[in-house]
Scaffold this active site. Structure first.
Site, PDB file in Angstrom:
ATOM      1  N   GLU A 179      -6.977 -15.005  11.353  1.00 27.91           N
ATOM      2  CA  GLU A 179      -8.287 -15.113  11.158  1.00 27.91           C
ATOM      3  C   GLU A 179      -8.243 -16.380  10.656  1.00 27.91           C
ATOM      4  O   GLU A 179      -7.948 -16.816   9.598  1.00 27.91           O
ATOM      5  CB  GLU A 179      -8.710 -13.895  10.367  1.00 27.91           C
ATOM      6  CG  GLU A 179     -10.202 -14.131  10.220  1.00 27.91           C
ATOM      7  CD  GLU A 179     -10.903 -12.976   9.518  1.00 27.91           C
ATOM      8  OE1 GLU A 179     -10.055 -12.185   8.952  1.00 27.91           O
ATOM      9  OE2 GLU A 179     -12.041 -13.075   9.283  1.00 27.91           O
ATOM     10  N   ARG A 207       5.168  -6.668   5.106  1.00 30.50           N
ATOM     11  CA  ARG A 207       4.921  -7.931   4.526  1.00 30.50           C
ATOM     12  C   ARG A 207       5.795  -8.693   3.729  1.00 30.50           C
ATOM     13  O   ARG A 207       6.371  -8.022   2.856  1.00 30.50           O
ATOM     14  CB  ARG A 207       3.640  -7.826   3.656  1.00 30.50           C
ATOM     15  CG  ARG A 207       2.143  -7.332   4.461  1.00 30.50           C
ATOM     16  CD  ARG A 207       1.107  -7.285   3.187  1.00 30.50           C
ATOM     17  NE  ARG A 207       0.190  -8.599   3.275  1.00 30.50           N
ATOM     18  CZ  ARG A 207      -0.652  -8.831   4.055  1.00 30.50           C
ATOM     19  NH1 ARG A 207      -0.846  -8.220   5.077  1.00 30.50           N
ATOM     20  NH2 ARG A 207      -1.083  -9.968   3.985  1.00 30.50           N
ATOM     21  N   LYS A 266      -4.859 -14.437   0.777  1.00 34.76           N
ATOM     22  CA  LYS A 266      -5.489 -15.500   1.227  1.00 34.76           C
ATOM     23  C   LYS A 266      -6.632 -15.490   0.129  1.00 34.76           C
ATOM     24  O   LYS A 266      -7.326 -16.593  -0.175  1.00 34.76           O
ATOM     25  CB  LYS A 266      -6.012 -15.406   2.525  1.00 34.76           C
ATOM     26  CG  LYS A 266      -5.448 -15.689   3.569  1.00 34.76           C
ATOM     27  CD  LYS A 266      -6.261 -15.655   4.958  1.00 34.76           C
ATOM     28  CE  LYS A 266      -5.356 -15.665   5.983  1.00 34.76           C
ATOM     29  NZ  LYS A 266      -6.133 -15.022   7.263  1.00 34.76           N
TER      30      LYS A 266
HETATM   31  P1  ATP Z   1      -6.729 -11.226   5.787  1.00 34.35           P
HETATM   32  O1  ATP Z   1      -6.896 -10.092   4.885  1.00 34.35           O
HETATM   33  O2  ATP Z   1      -7.681 -12.276   5.842  1.00 34.35           O
HETATM   34  O3  ATP Z   1      -6.581 -10.436   7.201  1.00 34.35           O
HETATM   35  P2  ATP Z   1      -4.074 -11.658   6.448  1.00 34.35           P
HETATM   36  O4  ATP Z   1      -3.036 -12.264   5.596  1.00 34.35           O
HETATM   37  O5  ATP Z   1      -3.747 -10.392   7.053  1.00 34.35           O
HETATM   38  O6  ATP Z   1      -5.295 -11.835   5.501  1.00 34.35           O
HETATM   39  P3  ATP Z   1      -4.247 -12.947   8.957  1.00 34.35           P
HETATM   40  O7  ATP Z   1      -4.986 -14.121   9.390  1.00 34.35           O
HETATM   41  O8  ATP Z   1      -5.072 -11.594   9.524  1.00 34.35           O
HETATM   42  O9  ATP Z   1      -4.219 -12.935   7.466  1.00 34.35           O
HETATM   43  O10 ATP Z   1      -2.674 -12.842   9.593  1.00 34.35           O
HETATM   44  C1  ATP Z   1      -2.474 -13.207  10.878  1.00 34.35           C
HETATM   45  C2  ATP Z   1      -0.875 -12.404  10.928  1.00 34.35           C
HETATM   46  O11 ATP Z   1      -0.246 -12.810  10.111  1.00 34.35           O
HETATM   47  C3  ATP Z   1      -1.272 -10.765  10.896  1.00 34.35           C
HETATM   48  O12 ATP Z   1      -0.557 -10.634  12.047  1.00 34.35           O
HETATM   49  C4  ATP Z   1      -0.756 -10.429   9.808  1.00 34.35           C
HETATM   50  O13 ATP Z   1      -0.181  -9.223   9.733  1.00 34.35           O
HETATM   51  C5  ATP Z   1       0.604 -11.451   9.424  1.00 34.35           C
HETATM   52  N1  ATP Z   1       0.715 -11.768   7.872  1.00 34.35           N
HETATM   53  C6  ATP Z   1      -0.057 -11.768   7.071  1.00 34.35           C
HETATM   54  N2  ATP Z   1       0.374 -11.950   5.874  1.00 34.35           N
HETATM   55  C7  ATP Z   1       1.723 -11.604   6.012  1.00 34.35           C
HETATM   56  C8  ATP Z   1       2.734 -11.592   5.132  1.00 34.35           C
HETATM   57  N3  ATP Z   1       2.648 -11.479   3.841  1.00 34.35           N
HETATM   58  N4  ATP Z   1       3.853 -11.222   5.575  1.00 34.35           N
HETATM   59  C9  ATP Z   1       4.227 -11.128   7.037  1.00 34.35           C
HETATM   60  N5  ATP Z   1       3.162 -11.294   7.927  1.00 34.35           N
HETATM   61  C10 ATP Z   1       1.909 -11.593   7.211  1.00 34.35           C
END
Ligand code: ATP
Ligand code: MG
Length: 556
Positions: free
Chosen positions: A36, A262, A272
């Site tokens: 996002e 994660r 974030k």
């Molecule tokens: P939000 O709460 O804004 O959704 P988010 O960290 O999930 O935060 P996204 O932009 O939705 O952010 O993440 C993009 C991709 O990265 C998603 O597929 C998510 O699962 C993956 N991702 C985000 N944080 C992690 C993490 N700490 N470890 C592994 N993958 C991650």
């Protein structure tokens, strides 16, 4: 120990991909990375990027970059741009153009109409409070909304009018008609669309209703013929909804959602929202502050894409908790830089040395890397005034000391054996200068009749150039800064996480471009700053990582 060309590590997702290719379920794979655009990417995203792009690369498939842009208020062009830059910098290329969930807004709307026509979605006018009350709890089933049996024709009319802007924000929603008694709360008639008058970075003011993430994501995946939709574990309970939407719409492609854990890193945060807070409250200098776990911060600090990819390889992919010590990341970076970075000398905390018998002393040529003669060499100048590191002298040395001490000898790196003859002190008794002499017979050879074990680095004062040197430490003082529910993570910011000193470097680095990496012998790996370093004018070095992980050992 070079990190390049390491064998891929086997993990459960790789096994699924291999089985699907072997069985002919898929002829090739298509994955996607779906951020996002509401912040900069961090080290957790790097894990997901390496997984999605890495699998596509290894199995001859494709990986899309798709922005999940369904929350217009939090999203921006700046974030979208930075995300593309970060993915490219990490070394990956997405298939075709960048994709946007907003490209599918028209299709998503049409599919919603289809669900209504099938009696699988309805317009609801419960207030958010009522909605919460009707939803039930983990232990109690929910109750049907009075609108649940609204006739299809009425739903179609209301949904069209929602789209046309006839109702105020938040007054109506479109919900899936699934099961208010489901044990899985995500299936208790989840909201599919909401009314929100917000300017969207791509579609402007064209829409006043926006689809929810769960509804958008599965359809976007299907439209792009994704084979394996990889996401983090918190979406496990959303998978039945993912499948429900695709099954009810009977789309020809039904990607398999697979969840993995994660990445969490000790001594930092990977939320974030909290990273944004550090930036907006100016606790750091920006998203690319070298202390930030963002990709752009790690880049500015001097981490390499290869080192970060190697880190992702080492931590693996699984469903179990993935809390990793910072030392794992740092050692992957260190191992990569070991073979990559030319070695030069620098002094962080100078102590002046006068060489009393320097007449006739020679300078010597030295290679930039012991294992890479192709890196070239430079002359290491010698003169009667030197700088050595303050730490390399001790008046009353501890046992086992191998550096300089009154009356003792050390080897100056690439140069002579030198003896300390006299210690000059200031008014407060502090050491301000050493008067030393060299053994002229020791350039490039061992002294006769005695052994000199210690080797220290040095600079010739008149040849050295001043440089700003930025030393970094952990951004937080505790392993899990956001674990304590009672206290804010901001309380655990390490006040000593940044130290700026004016040091000295060899003249051969004078014209280094921004983002040039060196090993400063015995001090660590350093990188010229992307923003502030000006070749030939203003030298600014960021310490990327120390040579050995002394930090972990110093902890009680
Ligand atoms: P939000 O709460 O804004 O959704 P988010 O960290 O999930 O935060 P996204 O932009 O939705 O952010 O993440 C993009 C991709 O990265 C998603 O597929 C998510 O699962 C993956 N991702 C985000 N944080 C992690 C993490 N700490 N470890 C592994 N993958 C991650
Ligand atoms: Mg997310």
């Amino acid at each position: 120990m070079s990190s390049n060309a390491q064998a891929p590590v086997s993990h459960f997702i790789r096994n699924i991909v291999e089985a699907d290719l072997a069985s002919g379920k898929h002829r090739s794979i298509v994955t996607r990375f779906p951020p996002e655009p509401n912040g900069y990417l961090h080290v957790g995203h790097a894990k997901s990027i390496c997984l999605n792009f890495g699998l596509a690369l290894e199995y001859g498939g494709k990986c899309n970059l798709r922005f999940d842009d369904t929350n217009p208020e939090k999203e921006s062009e700046e974030y979208a741009r930075s995300i593309q830059e970060d993915v490219r910098w990490l070394g990956f290329r997405w298939d075709g153009e960048v994709r946007w969930a907003s490209d599918y807004f028209g299709t998503l709307y049409d599919f919603a109409v289809k669900l209504i026509e099938k009696g699988l979605a309805y317009v609801d006018d419960l207030t958010p409070e009522q909605m919460r009350e009707y939803r039930g709890t983990l232990t109690e089933p929910g109750r049907n909304s009075p609108s649940r049996d609204r006739p299809i024709a009425e739903n179609l009319d209301l949904f069209a009018r929602m789209k046309n802007g006839e109702f105020p924000d938040g007054s109506l929603v479109l919900r899936a008609k699934i099961d208010m008694a489901s044990a899985n709360i995500n299936l208790r008639d989840p909201v599919l669309y909401r009314i929100k008058r917000a300017h969207h970075i791509r579609t402007g003011d064209r829409w006043c209703i926006y689809p929810m993430y769960d509804y958008t994501h599965c359809i976007s995946d299907a439209l792009e013929n994704i084979t394996h939709s990889l996401c983090t574990l918190e979406f496990e309970d959303h998978r039945p909804l993912y499948d429900w939407v695709l099954d009810r719409l009977a789309l020809s492609c039904h990607p398999q959602q697979i969840e993995f854990s994660r990445l969490e890193l000790h001594y930092t945060i990977t939320s974030k929202r909290k990273l944004l807070q550090l930036v907006t409250e100016k606790r750091v200098s920006g998203w690319d502050d070298p202390r930030m776990p963002t990709i752009t911060g790690m880049r500015r600090r001097g981490y390499t894409p290869e080192g970060i990819r190697e880190f992702a390889r080492r931590i693996g992919v699984s469903k179990s908790e993935n809390v990793v010590d910072m030392a794992v990341l740092e050692s992957a970076i260190r191992d990569d830089l070991e073979a990559r970075a030319p070695r030069v000398m620098a002094i962080i905390n100078p102590l002046k040395v006068t060489v009393t018998n320097a007449g006739g002393a020679q300078s010597r040529e030295a290679g930039f890397h012991p294992n890479h003669p192709e890196f070239g060499s430079r002359v290491v100048p010698f003169s009667s005034e030197l700088f050595i590191e303050m730490d390399d002298f001790a008046e009353a040395p501890p046992a086992g000391w191998q550096r300089l001490t009154p009356g003792g000898e050390v080897r100056l790196r690439y140069s002579y054996v030198m003896r300390c003859d006299e210690v000059v002190k200031g008014a407060a008794g502090e050491v301000i200068e050493l008067r030393c002499s060299i053994d002229h017979n020791t350039l490039g050879k061992n002294p006769e009749g005695r052994k000199v074990k210690g080797v220290i680095h040095f600079l010739s004062r008149e040849h050295a150039l001043p440089a700003e040197i930025r030393l970094y430490d952990r951004l937080f003082t505790v392993p899990e800064p956001d674990a304590d529910k009672e206290r804010s993570f901001l309380e655990f910011i390490n006040p000593a996480s940044l130290t700026v000193v004016q040091g000295w470097v060899e003249a051969c680095v004078k014209d280094a471009a921004p983002e040039t990496r060196y090993q400063f012998e015995r001090l660590g790996y350093f990188c010229t700053d992307r923003r502030d370093h000006q070749p030939g004018k203003k030298l600014v070095f960021n310490r990327t990582v120390t040579l050995k992980d002394s930090w972990a050992k110093e902890q009680p």
